[in-house]
Design an enzyme around this catalytic site. Structure first.
Site, PDB file in Angstrom:
ATOM      1  N   CYS A  22       3.492   8.896   0.206  1.00  0.00           N
ATOM      2  CA  CYS A  22       4.020   8.079   1.299  1.00  0.00           C
ATOM      3  C   CYS A  22       4.296   6.679   0.753  1.00  0.00           C
ATOM      4  O   CYS A  22       3.380   6.004   0.275  1.00  0.00           O
ATOM      5  CB  CYS A  22       2.999   8.043   2.439  1.00  0.00           C
ATOM      6  N   CYS A  52       0.901  -0.286  15.575  1.00  0.00           N
ATOM      7  CA  CYS A  52       0.966  -0.178  14.117  1.00  0.00           C
ATOM      8  C   CYS A  52       0.347  -1.392  13.424  1.00  0.00           C
ATOM      9  O   CYS A  52       0.669  -2.534  13.749  1.00  0.00           O
ATOM     10  CB  CYS A  52       2.435  -0.032  13.703  1.00  0.00           C
ATOM     11  N   CYS A  65       6.133  -5.858   8.259  1.00  0.00           N
ATOM     12  CA  CYS A  65       7.287  -5.319   8.980  1.00  0.00           C
ATOM     13  C   CYS A  65       7.607  -6.242  10.149  1.00  0.00           C
ATOM     14  O   CYS A  65       6.710  -6.757  10.811  1.00  0.00           O
ATOM     15  CB  CYS A  65       6.978  -3.919   9.501  1.00  0.00           C
ATOM     16  N   GLU A 100       0.834  -1.198   0.000  1.00  0.00           N
ATOM     17  CA  GLU A 100       0.000   0.000   0.000  1.00  0.00           C
ATOM     18  C   GLU A 100       0.876   1.259   0.000  1.00  0.00           C
ATOM     19  O   GLU A 100       1.936   1.279   0.631  1.00  0.00           O
ATOM     20  CB  GLU A 100      -0.902  -0.004   1.244  1.00  0.00           C
ATOM     21  N   CYS A 104      -1.274   7.422   9.320  1.00  0.00           N
ATOM     22  CA  CYS A 104      -0.028   6.894   9.871  1.00  0.00           C
ATOM     23  C   CYS A 104      -0.303   5.699  10.792  1.00  0.00           C
ATOM     24  O   CYS A 104      -1.111   5.790  11.715  1.00  0.00           O
ATOM     25  CB  CYS A 104       0.616   8.034  10.659  1.00  0.00           C
ATOM     26  N   CYS A 163       6.085  -2.579  16.137  1.00  0.00           N
ATOM     27  CA  CYS A 163       5.733  -1.466  17.020  1.00  0.00           C
ATOM     28  C   CYS A 163       4.288  -1.687  17.468  1.00  0.00           C
ATOM     29  O   CYS A 163       3.432  -2.081  16.667  1.00  0.00           O
ATOM     30  CB  CYS A 163       5.897  -0.134  16.290  1.00  0.00           C
TER      31      CYS A 163
HETATM   32  S1  SF4 Z   1       5.776   1.761  12.857  1.00  0.00           S
HETATM   33 FE1  SF4 Z   1       4.990  -0.121  11.844  1.00  0.00          FE
HETATM   34  S2  SF4 Z   1       5.955  -0.169   9.826  1.00  0.00           S
HETATM   35 FE2  SF4 Z   1       7.106   1.329  11.082  1.00  0.00          FE
HETATM   36  S3  SF4 Z   1       8.794   0.118  11.945  1.00  0.00           S
HETATM   37 FE3  SF4 Z   1       7.129   0.044  13.456  1.00  0.00          FE
HETATM   38  S4  SF4 Z   1       5.975  -1.834  12.943  1.00  0.00           S
HETATM   39 FE4  SF4 Z   1       7.280  -1.348  11.192  1.00  0.00          FE
END
Ligand code: SF4
Length: 353
Positions: free
Chosen positions: A115, A129, A122, A102, A345, A126
């Site tokens: 973006c 997220c 990932c 995306e 975000c 985090c």
């Molecule tokens: S905010 Fe989301 S995409 Fe960015 S490094 Fe952390 S887990 Fe990965």
């Protein structure tokens, strides 16, 4: 000069993953003059043609056989989602292996921003997220990063040539260092899009060795550090990579980056109600920003299905920002764009509505 193309068993590389020197070399291997690469860059990146048939200054034989030198196909847009006000669009691109990535375009009054994603999913997880919930599926290739820019530019008709790029989509860009930097150099190519380096920002959750490596590239890219907490105890929970490179090491690397490139680093701080928005958090954050030096970008938390975190009220966000100002005057509050289509975000992760 022959325009017939010698065959090879190696898969044909995507045009969008070749810089001009690499494309020139491929042209020469086929007995073609290197300037054909410059012509092709111009057709694709400046005149925005997507089919070799219309490239009138290329010999007809080359136009027909170009597919043996490089592949001009772009990923198919599986879907495009738009906010009701038309300011934000989320593009879901289907890659050759069927995976989906995306990317998001955002139009503010005097600015168009793209973006970009650097990975499918990932690994860094985090805790706030949506992409982190996916886990890492794979790194993107350089051509899959460049293709995101072209998909969004084509959609918007290239009406605004002075757009900005931010690597703040899916993935940790510095965990896919080689492909991200190769894509940056292709996008910066003077015979191509010629995108200014200062228009490109890379956001990192804190991969300290790669920040140092980036400082040595001789490119003054913008750097945004996803801080989100001012104590290691809390950051270990919110941004688990902090256990490997804690805040002190991260800020030291960010300082070196700023000194080396002459660019002021941005500290991204996602405000989560009752978690990191207390007065003492603001006081520590303003101290960090003053010492670095840096600018602070506050991001009110964007909800993700399945996660319990809560977004602070506008008054709470404003109160936090006001507490920062005396010591850290360079504070912005990110205007949320794309929340209606899961494009804000932290919300990229295969969500649709
Ligand atoms: S905010 Fe989301 S995409 Fe960015 S490094 Fe952390 S887990 Fe990965």
């Amino acid at each position: 000069m022959s325009n017939s193309i010698s065959s090879s068993t190696a898969p044909t590389p995507s045009f969008y993953g070749l810089d001009r020197d690499e494309l020139s070399a491929r042209m020469r291997e086929q007995g073609l003059p290197a300037y054909r690469a410059t012509q092709l860059f111009s057709w694709i990146y400046r005149k925005h043609l997507r089919s070799s048939e219309d490239m009138t200054n290329l010999p007809r034989g080359l136009r027909g056989s170009l597919g043996a030198i490089c592949d001009l196909a772009l990923p198919h847009a599986a879907s495009v989602h738009s906010t009701p006000d038309g300011s934000t669009h989320k593009f879901v691109l289907e890659l050759r292996d069927g995976r989906r990535v995306e990317c998001v375009s955002m139009r503010a009054p005097r600015r168009l921003t793209f973006c970009l994603s650097s990975q499918v999913g990932c690994a860094l997880k985090c805790s706030f997220c949506a992409t982190g919930l996916m886990g890492l599926q794979r790194n993107l290739e350089a051509h899959e990063i460049v293709a995101q820019v072209l998909a969004m530019g084509d959609f918007h008709g290239w009406e605004d040539a002075r757009f900005n790029l931010v690597f703040m989509g899916m993935g940790e860009p510095l965990a896919n260092y080689r492909s991200v930097m190769h894509a940056v150099r292709i996008l910066h190519e003077p015979d191509g899009l010629n995108l200014g380096i200062r228009r490109i920002t890379v956001s990192t959750s804190g991969l300290v060795p790669q920040i140092r490596r980036l400082a040595e590239e001789g490119l003054a890219l913008g750097l945004a550090v996803s801080l989100h907490a001012t104590t290691d105890e809390l950051r270990d929970q919110l941004v688990p990579v902090n256990r490997r490179w804690p805040i002190r090491e991260l800020l030291e690397a960010a300082r070196e980056y700023g000194e080396r490139t002459g660019r002021r680093v941005t500290l991204e701080y996602t405000l989560i109600a009752g978690v990191n928005d207390r007065p003492e958090d603001a006081d520590r954050l303003s101290g960090i920003a003053r010492d670095l030096p840096s600018k602070i970008n506050l991001i009110p938390y964007n909800p993700v299905p399945g996660l319990e975190w809560r977004r602070p009220s506008p008054e709470e966000v404003e109160g936090f920002a006001q507490r920062l100002y005396p010591r850290a005057p360079a504070v912005t509050v990110r205007h949320t764009m794309g929340g209606e289509i899961w494009a804000a975000c932290g919300q990229l992760g295969g969500l649709t509505r």
